[in-house]
Design a protein around this motif. Structure first.
Motif, PDB file in Angstrom:
ATOM      1  N   ILE A 173     -24.717  52.842 -64.754  1.00 18.65           N
ATOM      2  CA  ILE A 173     -24.539  51.716 -63.832  1.00 18.65           C
ATOM      3  C   ILE A 173     -25.241  50.507 -64.425  1.00 18.65           C
ATOM      4  N   VAL A 174     -24.504  49.447 -64.629  1.00 16.72           N
ATOM      5  CA  VAL A 174     -25.047  48.204 -65.188  1.00 16.72           C
ATOM      6  C   VAL A 174     -25.158  47.167 -64.076  1.00 16.72           C
ATOM      7  N   TYR A 175     -26.293  46.458 -64.075  1.00 16.23           N
ATOM      8  CA  TYR A 175     -26.517  45.384 -63.088  1.00 16.23           C
ATOM      9  C   TYR A 175     -26.780  44.090 -63.854  1.00 16.23           C
ATOM     10  N   ASN A 176     -26.032  43.057 -63.532  1.00 15.70           N
ATOM     11  CA  ASN A 176     -26.137  41.792 -64.269  1.00 15.70           C
ATOM     12  C   ASN A 176     -27.147  40.806 -63.693  1.00 15.70           C
ATOM     13  N   GLY A 177     -27.914  41.221 -62.684  1.00 19.15           N
ATOM     14  CA  GLY A 177     -28.923  40.331 -62.111  1.00 19.15           C
ATOM     15  C   GLY A 177     -28.386  39.497 -60.956  1.00 19.15           C
ATOM     16  N   LYS A 178     -29.325  38.938 -60.210  1.00 19.84           N
ATOM     17  CA  LYS A 178     -28.971  38.188 -59.001  1.00 19.84           C
ATOM     18  C   LYS A 178     -28.276  36.876 -59.331  1.00 19.84           C
ATOM     19  N   ARG A 179     -27.398  36.480 -58.442  1.00 16.42           N
ATOM     20  CA  ARG A 179     -26.735  35.181 -58.536  1.00 16.42           C
ATOM     21  C   ARG A 179     -27.467  34.211 -57.613  1.00 16.42           C
TER      22      ARG A 179
END
Length: 527
Positions: free
Chosen positions: A116-122
């Protein structure tokens, strides 16, 4: 595509798959999350190539875990408008997925293990970039529309998801006016503002209230407000609102000031009550007051007092809600501190705390049912007011009524409209042993105010003869009055008008004209 959780799952899946989709995206909330999982899983069984995107608050605060344990490829965290657009553009061949903030997604490695990859908060977005979703071809007549003029909340109530947002943002007020004008002209029946605290910016709220007050229309507008922050000029403006145009939902939650502090609400109930009563005395705005059972530090006796305090204001509606330990809230993180145990399944409703037991919460649910069916319906106001005198306080009345329903098994069976009148009559006869004839007359009056005569049950029928009815009609004709086709005359042996004004009963034959489209008219032929 729009569905409800009352729709058949197979029908929902069929309707989706008929579109031959490549991607299906779900808005996921506590009230539909279980259903969404089932629909998504079924879609994958039919065609595993269909990609699934989840968004919404139910997946925002548990993204990685949710995606790891459910079918699907993507989760959009938080606000979805910009992220969803960028994800769609990526699927169409534009840009890189690693550049899209605010998403979780699955990646399969060489050894076939899924990561699972998370690209960080927007960063939070400019609300004015949101495109108004309706166009001239949409038929919105007599529909209910939910409208969002702001996001976030300045308050930090521990049980509320809005408490985790960092700031409050508003649409441009002229943009809001333009959107509302479109909806009003489309003859929308009810516009419910979903702003967590609509009046947190008094200037913004007043400008929109004044705009709507001066706009001639039949649309009703519903707002969630905090009564404690009303300013004098806001109350003065609201006192001039056309009757029935505005509805207020007021989150009282508890009248115990210590419990209010436990949930980060630093207000005094007396101040809330003062402002609610100011609005109430002008009789132009319907007010719905909320209470929450299961709050930290509130036991059953404290909740009873809260109920009686709110009931003393006599708002149009009282809602008894139950605390939910929503993902992402600080209340969920403090659960152990307060001995809170909640259902592991959405909507994560409280089962017990160190201050209130499961059985006590269960009894409150039955009381809530009685309040909703009898008080909130508005059909039994006179009967309730009369019978309430038999009890020391309002809670005892509804608790006794709930116990009567429980002992007779009424909570476990289907109940018709007429049954609620019959059970009220039986409750008085069996438990209160008050004058049954008087209660029957009051219930008959209240039944005919909201129901047609031809549907009146046998136990509520009057004893006026056909000859007596003809004589009344002759008298009316002599006075130059004529009954409309939709009108009829009923005879009562108590003075209903005096009961309504002074809440006491006097024996007196009185005749009342009922009309489906008008208020009842009282005839006193002894004058």
């Amino acid at each position: 595509m729009e569905f409800s959780i009352n729709d058949c799952l197979d029908n929902i899946v069929e309707a989706i798959m008929e579109e031959k989709p490549q991607v299906v995206a779900f808005s996921t909330y506590i009230w539909n999350s279980e259903y969404v999982r089932k629909v998504a899983k079924t879609i994958k069984l039919i065609d595993n190539s269909v990609e699934i995107i989840y968004g919404g608050p139910e997946v925002t605060y548990d993204g990685e875990n949710f995606l790891r344990n459910n079918v699907g490829e993507y989760i959009i965290e938080g606000e979805g408008e910009e992220t969803f657009r960028e994800l769609v553009e990526y699927k169409l061949g534009k840009g890189k997925i690693s550049d899209i903030k605010g998403i979780y997604y699955k990646v399969s490695g060489d050894n076939q293990e899924t990561t699972i990859v998370y690209n960080g908060k927007r960063p939070v977005m400019d609300m004015n970039k949101i495109v108004f979703p309706y166009n001239e071809e949409d038929d919105l007549q007599n529909k209910i529309v939910y409208y969002e003029a702001s996001r976030g909340c300045p308050f930090r109530c521990k049980y509320c998801l809005s408490s985790v947002l960092t700031n409050v943002r508003f649409l441009n007020v002229e943009r809001v006016k333009k959107d509302l004008t479109y909806l009003i002209e489309k003859n929308v029946k009810l516009i419910k503002f979903v702003d967590r605290t609509f009046n947190c910016d008094g200037k913004f709220a007043m400008e929109l209230w004044e705009f709507l007050m001066n706009y001639p229309c039949d649309t009703t507008f519903h707002f969630e407000i905090s009564a404690d922050i009303f300013k004098k000029e806001e109350l003065e403006l609201l006192s001039k609102a056309p009757k029935g145009k505005f509805q207020f939902e007021v989150g009282v939650q508890t009248t115990n000031d210590e419990v209010l502090k436990n949930i980060n609400r630093y207000v005094k109930f007396d101040h809330i009550k003062e402002n609610i009563q100011y609005v109430q005395k002008h009789d132009n705005i319907k007010q719905h007051l909320d209470l929450i059972a299961g709050l930290p530090g509130e036991d059953l006796e404290s909740f009873k007092k809260s109920f009686n305090d709110v009931y003393s204001i006599e708002p149009e509606e009282i809602q008894l809600g139950f605390l939910k330990l929503i993902k992402g809230t600080s209340m969920r993180k403090e659960a152990n501190q307060w001995g809170m145990v909640a259902s592991p399944y959405a909507p994560y409703e409280i089962l017990k705390t160190k201050d209130i037991s499961y059985d006590e919460l269960l009894s409150l649910k039955k009381v809530e049912n009685m309040v909703d069916k009898y008080y909130n319906s508005g059909k039994f106001n006179l009967t309730i007011k009369y019978l309430r005198k038999c009890f020391d306080n309002p809670f005892e009345f509804y608790e006794s009524l709930a116990n009567y329903f429980e002992n007779h098994g009424y909570f476990k069976r289907s109940i018709s409209n007429n049954d609620y009148y019959k059970f009220f009559l039986d409750f008085n006869k069996d438990i209160l042993k008050s004058n049954t004839d008087i209660i029957r007359e009051i219930l008959r009056y209240e039944y005919l105010c909201v129901n047609k005569k031809r549907g009146i049950p046998e136990f509520l029928r009057g004893d006026m003869s056909k000859d007596e009815e003809r004589a009344i009609k002759d008298i009316l004709r002599e006075k130059g009055q004529k009954l409309e086709n939709s009108s009829h005359v009923e005879k009562f042996n108590i003075d209903i008008a005096k009961l309504k004004s002074k809440n006491n009963v006097s024996k007196k034959n009185i005749y009342i004209i009922f009309n489906e489209k008008k208020e009842p008219t009282y005839l006193d032929l002894q004058e």
